[in-house]
Design a protein around this motif. Structure first.
Motif, PDB file in Angstrom:
ATOM      1  N   LEU A 101      -0.836 -22.373 -46.423  1.00  0.00           N
ATOM      2  CA  LEU A 101       0.043 -22.071 -45.297  1.00  0.00           C
ATOM      3  C   LEU A 101       1.434 -21.946 -45.902  1.00  0.00           C
ATOM      4  O   LEU A 101       1.744 -22.630 -46.891  1.00  0.00           O
ATOM      5  N   ASP A 102       2.280 -21.101 -45.307  1.00  0.00           N
ATOM      6  CA  ASP A 102       3.643 -20.969 -45.834  1.00  0.00           C
ATOM      7  C   ASP A 102       4.369 -22.313 -45.748  1.00  0.00           C
ATOM      8  O   ASP A 102       4.018 -23.167 -44.943  1.00  0.00           O
ATOM      9  N   THR A 105       5.282 -23.221 -42.301  1.00  0.00           N
ATOM     10  CA  THR A 105       4.194 -23.262 -41.307  1.00  0.00           C
ATOM     11  C   THR A 105       3.642 -24.678 -41.203  1.00  0.00           C
ATOM     12  O   THR A 105       3.508 -25.376 -42.205  1.00  0.00           O
ATOM     13  N   TYR A 132      -3.472 -19.321 -34.622  1.00  0.00           N
ATOM     14  CA  TYR A 132      -2.077 -19.739 -34.815  1.00  0.00           C
ATOM     15  C   TYR A 132      -1.338 -19.756 -33.488  1.00  0.00           C
ATOM     16  O   TYR A 132      -1.520 -18.843 -32.663  1.00  0.00           O
ATOM     17  N   HIS A 215       1.212 -13.771 -45.814  1.00  0.00           N
ATOM     18  CA  HIS A 215       2.148 -13.713 -44.672  1.00  0.00           C
ATOM     19  C   HIS A 215       1.605 -12.870 -43.522  1.00  0.00           C
ATOM     20  O   HIS A 215       2.374 -12.179 -42.838  1.00  0.00           O
ATOM     21  N   GLN A 216       0.289 -12.934 -43.332  1.00  0.00           N
ATOM     22  CA  GLN A 216      -0.322 -11.978 -42.395  1.00  0.00           C
ATOM     23  C   GLN A 216       0.260 -12.051 -40.981  1.00  0.00           C
ATOM     24  O   GLN A 216       0.576 -11.022 -40.379  1.00  0.00           O
ATOM     25  N   VAL A 217       0.388 -13.256 -40.442  1.00  0.00           N
ATOM     26  CA  VAL A 217       0.837 -13.363 -39.050  1.00  0.00           C
ATOM     27  C   VAL A 217       2.287 -12.865 -38.938  1.00  0.00           C
ATOM     28  O   VAL A 217       2.624 -12.078 -38.047  1.00  0.00           O
ATOM     29  N   LYS A 218       3.114 -13.289 -39.875  1.00  0.00           N
ATOM     30  CA  LYS A 218       4.523 -12.860 -39.826  1.00  0.00           C
ATOM     31  C   LYS A 218       4.609 -11.343 -39.908  1.00  0.00           C
ATOM     32  O   LYS A 218       5.398 -10.703 -39.210  1.00  0.00           O
ATOM     33  N   LEU A 231       5.559 -21.304 -36.578  1.00  0.00           N
ATOM     34  CA  LEU A 231       4.136 -20.992 -36.736  1.00  0.00           C
ATOM     35  C   LEU A 231       3.376 -22.294 -36.961  1.00  0.00           C
ATOM     36  O   LEU A 231       3.770 -23.105 -37.798  1.00  0.00           O
TER      37      LEU A 231
HETATM   38  N1  URA Z   1       0.352 -16.069 -41.749  1.00  0.00           N
HETATM   39  C1  URA Z   1       1.634 -16.264 -42.111  1.00  0.00           C
HETATM   40  O1  URA Z   1       2.463 -15.362 -41.998  1.00  0.00           O
HETATM   41  N2  URA Z   1       1.987 -17.480 -42.598  1.00  0.00           N
HETATM   42  C2  URA Z   1       1.135 -18.505 -42.711  1.00  0.00           C
HETATM   43  O2  URA Z   1       1.507 -19.608 -43.143  1.00  0.00           O
HETATM   44  C3  URA Z   1      -0.203 -18.300 -42.325  1.00  0.00           C
HETATM   45  C4  URA Z   1      -0.568 -17.058 -41.856  1.00  0.00           C
END
Ligand code: URA
Length: 263
Positions: A101-102, A105, A132, A215-218, A231
């Motif tokens: 996790l970042d 996060t 998330y 960084h998929q979610v971001k 997050l």
């Molecule tokens: N996606 C993100 O951008 N950050 C995370 O820590 C996990 C998934």
């Protein structure tokens, strides 16, 4: 296969340098023969002795950690505190995080010494679900929500796999997962956002993805011009973040939970 010195250190015989010295001194046997080579590869069925005593490897373990912000998902780091440092009192030096996790996060992160389990859960073929809580500065339109679910181009070779997204509120999410609202707001503060965004002016979503791109979610939110302000991974591989674990706390998985992730 595992290096002899690592095997002995994992079994708590001593630190890596202590076990190297023991090996060099001829105190260690592998299947009945003295072995003085620290880097010798042994398999799990080998019989290892040290100073005449049979060495039994430590059992496999899986912990659920509620990762706090400000800690890196690594075993060691020259600068920052790591998620493994948080489990120091367990006295194990064979554990590592399953994935990352970042640093900023929070949320559920499994920590284990089981390489095969980790490999299995992170395998791109297994498509493990991760949910998330995403707090952002820009609301998504219905069309953007649809596209987010369908798959979008975030600059990789392939568009993202289908995902699930639903609206929530920060209050609902904090109650459901027992997230301290103070943590969320202090995170806004740390990233110097508080003057622009208060809890009333942010937009919260649950996003479930089955990939683990960098960084998929971001990147998915930034595709639509939004920025992630906070997050928190609230679910991983069917496990929910334990409401009783405050940020930075951990516990071993129950037998039921172990069965669930073995799937
Ligand atoms: N996606 C993100 O951008 N950050 C995370 O820590 C996990 C998934």
């Amino acid at each position: 296969m595992i290096r002899l010195d690592r095997f002995l250190a994992n079994a708590n015989v001593g630190t890596r340098s202590q076990v190297k010295k023991l090996i060099k001194s001829g105190a260690v046997t592998v299947d009945g023969s003295v072995c003085t080579n620290s880097s010798a590869k042994i398999d799990e069925n080998s019989c290892i002795t040290c100073q005449g005593k049979i060495i039994v490897p430590l059992a496999n373990c899986v912990y659920m950690l509620n990762k706090p912000a400000g800690v890196v998902s690594a075993t060691t780091d020259g600068v920052d505190k790591t998620v493994v440092d948080l489990l120091k009192k367990e006295g194990r030096d064979d554990i590592f995080p399953i994935g990352r996790l970042d640093k900023d996060t929070e949320g559920i992160l499994l920590i284990t010494n089981d390489g095969a389990l980790s490999h299995n859960l992170l395998s791109p073929r297994r498509h493990v679900d991760k949910t998330y809580l995403c707090v952002t500065n820009k609301p998504l339109t219905d069309e953007e929500l649809r596209l987010m679910e369908e798959g979008i181009d975030i600059g990789d070779d392939k568009i993202t796999r289908p995902s699930k997204i639903s609206k929530t509120t920060l209050e609902e999410a904090c109650n459901t997962y027992n997230i301290a609202m103070g943590n969320v707001v202090s995170l806004f503060e740390r990233i110097d956002k508080l003057s622009d965004y208060t809890a009333d002016l942010v937009y919260s979503y649950y996003l479930t993805i089955s990939e683990g791109r960098y960084h998929q979610v971001k990147r998915m939110f930034s595709h639509f011009g939004g920025e992630i302000l906070y997050l928190n991974r609230v679910e991983f591989a069917g496990l929910r973040l334990d409401k009783d674990l405050g940020a930075g706390e951990f516990r071993l998985l129950t037998d039921e939970e172990m069965k669930l992730i073995a799937g």
